[in-house]
Design an enzyme around this catalytic site. Structure first.
Site, PDB file in Angstrom:
ATOM      1  N   ARG A   1       0.841  -1.197   0.000  1.00  0.00           N
ATOM      2  CA  ARG A   1       0.000   0.000   0.000  1.00  0.00           C
ATOM      3  C   ARG A   1       0.881   1.254   0.000  1.00  0.00           C
ATOM      4  O   ARG A   1       2.078   1.197   0.230  1.00  0.00           O
ATOM      5  CB  ARG A   1      -0.917  -0.002   1.225  1.00  0.00           C
ATOM      6  CG  ARG A   1      -2.016  -1.032   1.171  1.00  0.00           C
ATOM      7  CD  ARG A   1      -2.793  -1.117   2.483  1.00  0.00           C
ATOM      8  NE  ARG A   1      -2.010  -1.718   3.557  1.00  0.00           N
ATOM      9  CZ  ARG A   1      -2.454  -1.895   4.798  1.00  0.00           C
ATOM     10  NH1 ARG A   1      -3.676  -1.495   5.122  1.00  0.00           N
ATOM     11  NH2 ARG A   1      -1.693  -2.472   5.709  1.00  0.00           N
TER      12      ARG A   1
ATOM     13  N   HIS B   1      -0.810   1.761  16.452  1.00  0.00           N
ATOM     14  CA  HIS B   1      -1.086   0.636  17.348  1.00  0.00           C
ATOM     15  C   HIS B   1      -0.024   0.559  18.450  1.00  0.00           C
ATOM     16  O   HIS B   1       0.580  -0.485  18.702  1.00  0.00           O
ATOM     17  CB  HIS B   1      -1.139  -0.681  16.563  1.00  0.00           C
ATOM     18  CG  HIS B   1      -2.182  -0.700  15.487  1.00  0.00           C
ATOM     19  ND1 HIS B   1      -3.531  -0.783  15.750  1.00  0.00           N
ATOM     20  CD2 HIS B   1      -2.074  -0.634  14.129  1.00  0.00           C
ATOM     21  CE1 HIS B   1      -4.219  -0.770  14.613  1.00  0.00           C
ATOM     22  NE2 HIS B   1      -3.359  -0.676  13.622  1.00  0.00           N
TER      23      HIS B   1
ATOM     24  N   GLU C   1      -5.902   4.912  13.855  1.00  0.00           N
ATOM     25  CA  GLU C   1      -6.836   3.994  14.504  1.00  0.00           C
ATOM     26  C   GLU C   1      -7.556   4.593  15.712  1.00  0.00           C
ATOM     27  O   GLU C   1      -8.518   4.003  16.206  1.00  0.00           O
ATOM     28  CB  GLU C   1      -6.121   2.696  14.914  1.00  0.00           C
ATOM     29  CG  GLU C   1      -5.149   2.822  16.071  1.00  0.00           C
ATOM     30  CD  GLU C   1      -3.747   3.244  15.670  1.00  0.00           C
ATOM     31  OE1 GLU C   1      -2.839   3.202  16.528  1.00  0.00           O
ATOM     32  OE2 GLU C   1      -3.546   3.611  14.482  1.00  0.00           O
TER      33      GLU C   1
ATOM     34  N   ASP D   1      -2.828  -6.658  15.218  1.00  0.00           N
ATOM     35  CA  ASP D   1      -2.155  -5.366  15.374  1.00  0.00           C
ATOM     36  C   ASP D   1      -2.289  -4.821  16.786  1.00  0.00           C
ATOM     37  O   ASP D   1      -1.460  -4.019  17.229  1.00  0.00           O
ATOM     38  CB  ASP D   1      -2.732  -4.342  14.391  1.00  0.00           C
ATOM     39  CG  ASP D   1      -2.035  -4.374  13.039  1.00  0.00           C
ATOM     40  OD1 ASP D   1      -0.845  -4.701  13.000  1.00  0.00           O
ATOM     41  OD2 ASP D   1      -2.688  -4.070  12.024  1.00  0.00           O
TER      42      ASP D   1
END
Length: 366
Positions: free
Chosen positions: A15, A96, A118, A270
């Protein structure tokens, strides 16, 4: 502002932190975008695509970090990147922290501004920057789980959908959040018999309302988990506590109650994983076996479908990147409470309490 897009260097991570469309939007507003050469190739874009959108192509990762006020990534910085990060530099990515003490201490030492995708959280409790990757991972969990149920890779030899005269496979989904709903949807679509467990009755009612009849719900507790693992062919862990370590719902001793060749997929890896026997794996070596149970615990599962994942992720990150670039992190976070929730660390000081709790730290700075 000067924005840098380095090439992801985590194992089998294809990615990229920004699409050419995002570069164009930033360039139109007068911002300067630096992208490392070949950073977008894994997701389907070459250097010329980025150059045409207004980016400056740089040959090495260290030059990208050196020239940029803000770094936009996908995965957390790894050890090779720690010394490249500068004081007061904005790092906008998945972190994370609660499951990675080494990373946490390295970012504290760097005194950078760490904004974690996140933990960006809406007033309704939604996680807008985590949701698209959870959607991808939830769907992939069934896709990969179905593959690892095949006998050549030590699975039970079960076809999830069954065939006429043969019953379908049984799928147990732990958690009725985004991951769990997407996993249940995919498993149901294959024709499997699906059970979804959660402690939130509102979520279970929603699942019950929108899913077909062969998806059933039960309240999550140890008794029900132990009951279902004995007969499930595929178990998917999708439990999330925002920014904190995932709860351990399946212990080592429970593996002995499962049928040989059962596959467990831990999408919460994660965040430390919701199975006691979870350890992070890579797409290069994705699975391992303990007590005849196949574990699939790839930490960057959406990285296997980089085009879909990159577009899905940058659809939701770009508005925040634009706000940070236009206003600076302090004004942007003061203006946007959702973005402010993503502010995990500034100048070596931890601002997100679940990180402190994860490591048993009392102070915001050590």
């Amino acid at each position: 502002m000067k924005i840098g897009i380095p090439k992801e260097i985590k194992n089998n991570e294809s990615r990229v932190g920004m699409t050419p469309a995002g570069v164009l939007e930033l360039s139109k507003l007068g911002h300067k975008v630096f992208i490392q050469s070949t950073a977008g190739e894994g997701s389907g874009w070459d250097d010329e695509d980025y150059h045409a959108a207004g980016a400056t192509i740089l040959p090495t990762i260290d030059r990208v970090y050196d020239k940029s006020d803000m770094i936009v990534k996908v995965k957390e910085p790894i050890e090779q990147e720690y010394d490249l990060i500068k004081e007061d530099q904005i790092i906008f990515t998945y972190f994370h922290f609660a499951s990675n003490k080494q990373l946490t201490e390295a970012m504290m030492k760097s005194k950078s501004v760490c904004i974690a995708y996140e933990t960006v959280e809406g007033e309704d409790g939604s996680l807008p920057l985590l949701t698209p990757m959870s959607e991808v991972a939830g769907r992939m969990a069934v896709q990969q789980g179905a593959k690892y149920l095949e006998k050549p890779v030590k699975g039970r030899g079960i076809l999830l959908g069954g065939v006429p005269g043969v019953p379908p496979g049984k799928v147990l989904v732990l958690g009725a959040g985004t991951v769990g709903i997407q996993a249940a949807k995919m498993a149901a679509g294959l024709g499997a018999q699906v059970t979804v467990l959660d402690i939130d009755m509102k979520k279970l009612r929603y699942v019950n309302d929108v899913m077909p009849p062969h998806v059933v719900t039960e309240f999550s507790n140890e008794y029900n988990i132990r009951k279902h693992i004995k007969t499930s062919d595929l178990i998917i862990g999708g439990v999330l506590i925002t920014g904190a370590k995932a709860p351990r719902l399946i212990t080592r001793d429970m593996l002995k109650e499962m049928q040989p060749g059962t596959v467990i997929v831990d999408v919460a890896v994660d965040q430390g994983g919701c199975f006691e026997t979870t350890r992070p794996t890579t797409h290069e070596d994705p699975a391992y076996i303990i007590d005849d149970v196949v574990h699939y615990c790839v930490a960057n599962m959406p990285g296997a479908v980089p085009y879909t994942s990159t577009v899905a992720l940058t659809n939701v990150t770009l508005p925040y990147v634009l706000k940070l670039a236009n206003m600076g992190w302090e004004d942007a976070c003061a203006d946007d409470k959702t973005l402010a929730k993503g502010l995990n660390m500034v100048g070596g000081k931890i601002l997100f309490s679940p990180i402190l709790e994860a490591f048993g730290w009392k102070e915001a700075m050590i």
